[in-house]
Design a protein around this motif. Structure first.
Motif, mmCIF file in Angstrom:
data_model
loop_
_atom_site.group_PDB
_atom_site.id
_atom_site.type_symbol
_atom_site.label_atom_id
_atom_site.label_comp_id
_atom_site.label_asym_id
_atom_site.label_seq_id
_atom_site.Cartn_x
_atom_site.Cartn_y
_atom_site.Cartn_z
ATOM 1 N N LEU A 149 4.812 1.020 -26.117
ATOM 2 C CA LEU A 149 4.371 0.118 -25.045
ATOM 3 C C LEU A 149 5.291 0.089 -23.851
ATOM 4 N N TRP A 150 6.609 -0.182 -24.193
ATOM 5 C CA TRP A 150 7.799 -0.556 -23.133
ATOM 6 C C TRP A 150 7.889 0.421 -22.367
ATOM 7 N N PRO A 151 8.263 1.802 -22.577
ATOM 8 C CA PRO A 151 8.257 2.594 -21.678
ATOM 9 C C PRO A 151 6.993 2.924 -20.769
ATOM 10 N N GLY A 152 5.725 2.725 -21.386
ATOM 11 C CA GLY A 152 4.739 2.978 -20.723
ATOM 12 C C GLY A 152 4.360 1.758 -19.594
ATOM 13 N N LEU A 153 4.903 0.299 -19.851
ATOM 14 C CA LEU A 153 4.816 -0.604 -18.860
ATOM 15 C C LEU A 153 5.752 -0.424 -17.955
ATOM 16 N N ARG A 154 6.871 -0.032 -18.265
ATOM 17 C CA ARG A 154 8.017 0.278 -17.167
ATOM 18 C C ARG A 154 7.760 1.184 -16.256
ATOM 19 N N ASP A 155 7.242 2.440 -16.841
ATOM 20 C CA ASP A 155 7.227 3.520 -15.854
ATOM 21 C C ASP A 155 6.035 3.253 -14.811
ATOM 22 N N THR A 156 5.037 2.656 -15.397
ATOM 23 C CA THR A 156 3.811 2.291 -14.572
ATOM 24 C C THR A 156 4.333 1.319 -13.636
ATOM 25 N N LEU A 157 4.945 0.659 -13.921
ATOM 26 C CA LEU A 157 5.755 -0.643 -12.788
ATOM 27 C C LEU A 157 6.326 0.104 -11.977
ATOM 28 N N ASP A 158 7.244 1.054 -12.488
ATOM 29 C CA ASP A 158 7.955 1.987 -11.271
ATOM 30 C C ASP A 158 7.074 2.652 -10.210
ATOM 31 N N ALA A 159 5.972 3.355 -10.800
ATOM 32 C CA ALA A 159 5.132 4.015 -10.255
ATOM 33 C C ALA A 159 4.269 3.020 -9.128
ATOM 34 N N VAL A 160 3.793 2.063 -9.508
ATOM 35 C CA VAL A 160 3.058 1.096 -8.709
ATOM 36 C C VAL A 160 4.054 0.343 -7.586
ATOM 37 N N THR A 161 5.324 0.353 -7.769
ATOM 38 C CA THR A 161 6.290 -0.209 -6.929
ATOM 39 C C THR A 161 6.317 0.950 -5.693
ATOM 40 N N LEU A 162 6.779 2.143 -6.321
ATOM 41 C CA LEU A 162 6.966 3.362 -5.282
ATOM 42 C C LEU A 162 5.903 3.564 -4.409
ATOM 43 N N LEU A 163 4.562 3.427 -5.122
ATOM 44 C CA LEU A 163 3.317 3.622 -4.122
ATOM 45 C C LEU A 163 3.072 2.702 -3.034
ATOM 46 N N ARG A 164 3.496 1.328 -3.452
ATOM 47 C CA ARG A 164 3.287 0.256 -2.497
ATOM 48 C C ARG A 164 4.246 0.560 -1.308
ATOM 49 N N LEU A 165 5.473 1.082 -1.530
ATOM 50 C CA LEU A 165 6.300 1.136 -0.724
ATOM 51 C C LEU A 165 6.048 2.537 0.443
ATOM 52 N N VAL A 166 5.558 3.421 -0.302
ATOM 53 C CA VAL A 166 5.074 4.482 0.246
ATOM 54 C C VAL A 166 4.084 4.244 1.424
ATOM 55 N N VAL A 167 2.778 3.386 0.720
ATOM 56 C CA VAL A 167 1.665 3.125 1.578
ATOM 57 C C VAL A 167 2.286 2.369 2.889
ATOM 58 N N ALA A 168 3.007 1.251 2.620
ATOM 59 C CA ALA A 168 3.536 0.573 3.706
ATOM 60 C C ALA A 168 4.331 1.445 4.749
ATOM 61 N N GLY A 169 4.881 2.103 4.317
ATOM 62 C CA GLY A 169 6.138 3.185 5.185
ATOM 63 C C GLY A 169 5.283 4.368 5.655
ATOM 64 N N ALA A 170 3.983 4.455 5.275
ATOM 65 C CA ALA A 170 3.494 6.051 5.948
ATOM 66 C C ALA A 170 2.700 5.494 7.161
ATOM 67 N N GLU A 171 3.026 6.515 8.241
ATOM 68 C CA GLU A 171 2.194 6.384 9.423
ATOM 69 C C GLU A 171 1.066 7.443 9.759
ATOM 70 N N PRO A 172 0.026 7.223 9.939
ATOM 71 C CA PRO A 172 -0.849 8.510 10.153
ATOM 72 C C PRO A 172 -0.475 9.011 11.717
ATOM 73 N N GLU A 173 -0.650 10.282 11.725
ATOM 74 C CA GLU A 173 -0.480 10.978 12.936
ATOM 75 C C GLU A 173 -1.877 11.150 13.520
ATOM 76 N N ARG A 174 -2.024 10.081 14.452
ATOM 77 C CA ARG A 174 -3.588 10.015 14.675
ATOM 78 C C ARG A 174 -4.116 11.271 15.658
ATOM 79 N N GLU A 175 -3.314 11.819 16.466
ATOM 80 C CA GLU A 175 -3.687 12.980 17.064
ATOM 81 C C GLU A 175 -4.040 14.262 16.203
ATOM 82 N N ARG A 176 -3.129 14.536 15.454
ATOM 83 C CA ARG A 176 -3.134 15.379 14.484
ATOM 84 C C ARG A 176 -4.398 15.173 13.465
ATOM 85 N N MET A 177 -4.765 14.015 13.155
ATOM 86 C CA MET A 177 -6.058 13.892 12.167
ATOM 87 C C MET A 177 -7.128 13.984 12.900
#
Length: 518
Positions: free
Chosen positions: A359-387
């Protein structure tokens, strides 16, 4: 959430994740260091290690002794053990806790931590006082209780972090609700949507996982203390009182189930696995869209890495960490369920120890993945013209054109074929779908005015307001609904964590009052 509020929310995340300058951070191409939270997750744990055996022993003793305090208070209140002896034990245990169990470190523990700890209390206080600690209980129900207490920390952190991820997804969805892009099926441009619509879809899945995590954790709020070895006890204990003192919502009604079950381990790992699948899939999308060939998104400098050899590189390597750690809980679920299935339905090491350790590594690694995804979503900028360019070049408005012909009276299969021919013609001529449609009377007749931009992807995306499409009213309704759901789930997370914290404070106060009154 208004667009302004959403922008403020993203700005707040950026402020919380500002990085400190480290030596060697400037690579020439990248001028900032890696985000501090991401650095801790990706690098720091490998420098500090996973913790020593001594730290694990102290953590176990803190959990055991917390249960001891509640158990002793209950024994005194019920008149099972006189208050004088209980007060001495409470005072001694509290002193050990305050000293971080220093006198127990280095002691031989041939029969495990608990018996060495209990033996030390008997040695110091004598059998008449130290020997009453285990009245009306077993290591079986004690272990079943402490593992629930141990779960609260990483589980509570995960709940909070998943709620924050959902919050950022919804904030970004609101900000980018009008940024048109292609939706992809089978790796090919399909229909026009918006980047905000995509993020809203991801938020929907994340919120379902948050609800599943809350449900999966309900078992850890049930107090197994009092179940004894497997058949309860003849001592007239009050499990509901220890439940109250330890922050549980109630007592286990069946002693066999109380010591035999660790269902919450499987349920939590299963919920983490489902969330992990969503995160891994999103990471794959973002990895594709941030590639130079697609160029739909650009990651902030503090969320990418360089190359030790190739100076031009901007590697979105955090996405690979998200994909890797998202799968840890799935492996843990398989291992835990396999271990658990070898035991009969009673107390067993395969259940209480071998399955739980996953359970412990499962919770820890899931927490890490969630944190990283939060950072990525907050820091990703869409390239409007390219889209927008890819939405046009990928002929994403073809389905809308076919549906327009259907609404004008043409059977769908005929319209499908006609538009397919029009797309082929556009490819042969190297022109847009709008231009190619001018050569087909059925299509040209639908174009309003001069028809110069009637198949604009942004207009088409706005028209897809039914069936949960990206149309403005549909997106607004979805964001309102999901925001309300997030607020409800967040309130439940907050209340659950507050109950655990408040119970710990009350237990400390109750113990102090009993000791001082004796």
């Amino acid at each position: 959430m208004s667009a302004i509020d959403a922008i403020h929310a993203l700005d707040a995340i950026a402020c919380r994740t500002e990085t400190a300058v480290r030596d060697g951070a400037d690579t020439g191409r990248l001028r900032t260091t890696l985000n501090d939270e991401a650095h801790r997750i990706v690098y720091d744990q490998y420098l500090s290690g996973s913790g020593s055996g001594r730290d694990g022993m102290v953590q176990e003793l803190r959990l055991i002794s917390e249960v001891d305090l509640a158990h002793l208070v209950m024994l005194a209140e019920r008149g099972i053990v006189d208050t004088g002896r209980v007060a001495i034990l409470l005072d001694t245990i509290s002193a050990l806790r305050a000293d971080d169990f220093a006198e127990l470190r280095g002691m031989p523990m041939p029969r495990g931590v608990y018996l060495a700890y209990e033996g030390r209390l008997v040695e110091r206080l004598g059998e008449r006082i130290g020997g009453v600690l285990h009245t009306g209980r077993s290591r079986n129900d004690l272990n079943a209780t402490t593992v629930r207490l141990k779960t609260r920390g990483p589980y509570g952190e995960l709940l909070t972090e998943v709620a924050e991820l959902a919050d950022i997804l919804l904030a970004a969805a609101d900000v980018y609700r009008d940024v048109t892009m292609p939706a992809y099926t089978h790796g090919q441009p399909a229909v026009p949507i918006t980047y905000g619509h995509y993020l809203t879809g991801v938020a929907s899945s994340v919120l379902r996982s948050l609800a599943a995590l809350l449900e999966a954790g309900r078992e850890i709020d049930v107090n197994p203390l009092g179940a004894g070895a497997v058949g309860g006890t003849s001592v007239r204990i009050d499990p509901h009182r220890t439940a109250e003192l330890l922050g549980f919502t109630g007592a286990a009604p069946n002693s066999v189930d109380a010591v035999a079950s660790r269902d919450f381990v499987l349920r939590l790992l299963a919920a983490c696995s489902t969330l992990g699948v969503t995160m891994a899939r999103v990471a794959r999308d973002l990895s594709t869209w941030t590639s130079e060939e697609f160029g739909l998104l650009r990651m902030a400098d503090d969320l990418v890495g360089s190359s030790s050899m190739m100076p031009q590189k901007r590697n979105p390597f955090l996405l690979e960490h998200i994909q890797g750690r998202s799968n840890a809980a799935l492996g843990g679920f398989v291992a835990a369920s396999s271990a658990m299935s070898t035991a009969g339905f009673t107390n067993a090491i395969a259940v209480g120890t071998e399955s739980v350790r996953h359970l412990w590594p499962g919770l820890r690694d899931t927490l890490d993945a969630v944190t990283l995804l939060r950072l990525v979503v907050a820091g990703a900028e869409p390239e409007r013209e390219r889209m927008e360019e890819r939405a046009v070049g990928g002929f994403t408005t073809a389905t809308y054109l076919a549906e327009s012909l259907v609404m004008d009276g043409m059977p769908f299969r005929k319209a499908h074929h006609l538009v397919g021919e029009t797309v082929l013609s556009a490819l042969d001529q190297g022109v847009s779908l709008t231009e190619a449609g001018r050569d087909r009377p059925e299509v040209a007749a639908l174009a309003p005015g001069d028809g110069s931009s009637w198949l604009d992807p942004a207009d088409v995306a706005a028209a897809y307001a039914y069936g949960g499409g990206p149309g403005a009213t549909s997106t607004e309704a979805a964001l309102r609904r999901l925001t309300a759901e997030l607020e409800r789930l967040h309130d439940e997370v907050t209340a659950r964590r507050a109950r655990w914290t408040n119970a710990a404070d009350r237990l400390t106060t109750t113990v102090r009052a009993l000791v001082e009154s004796s």
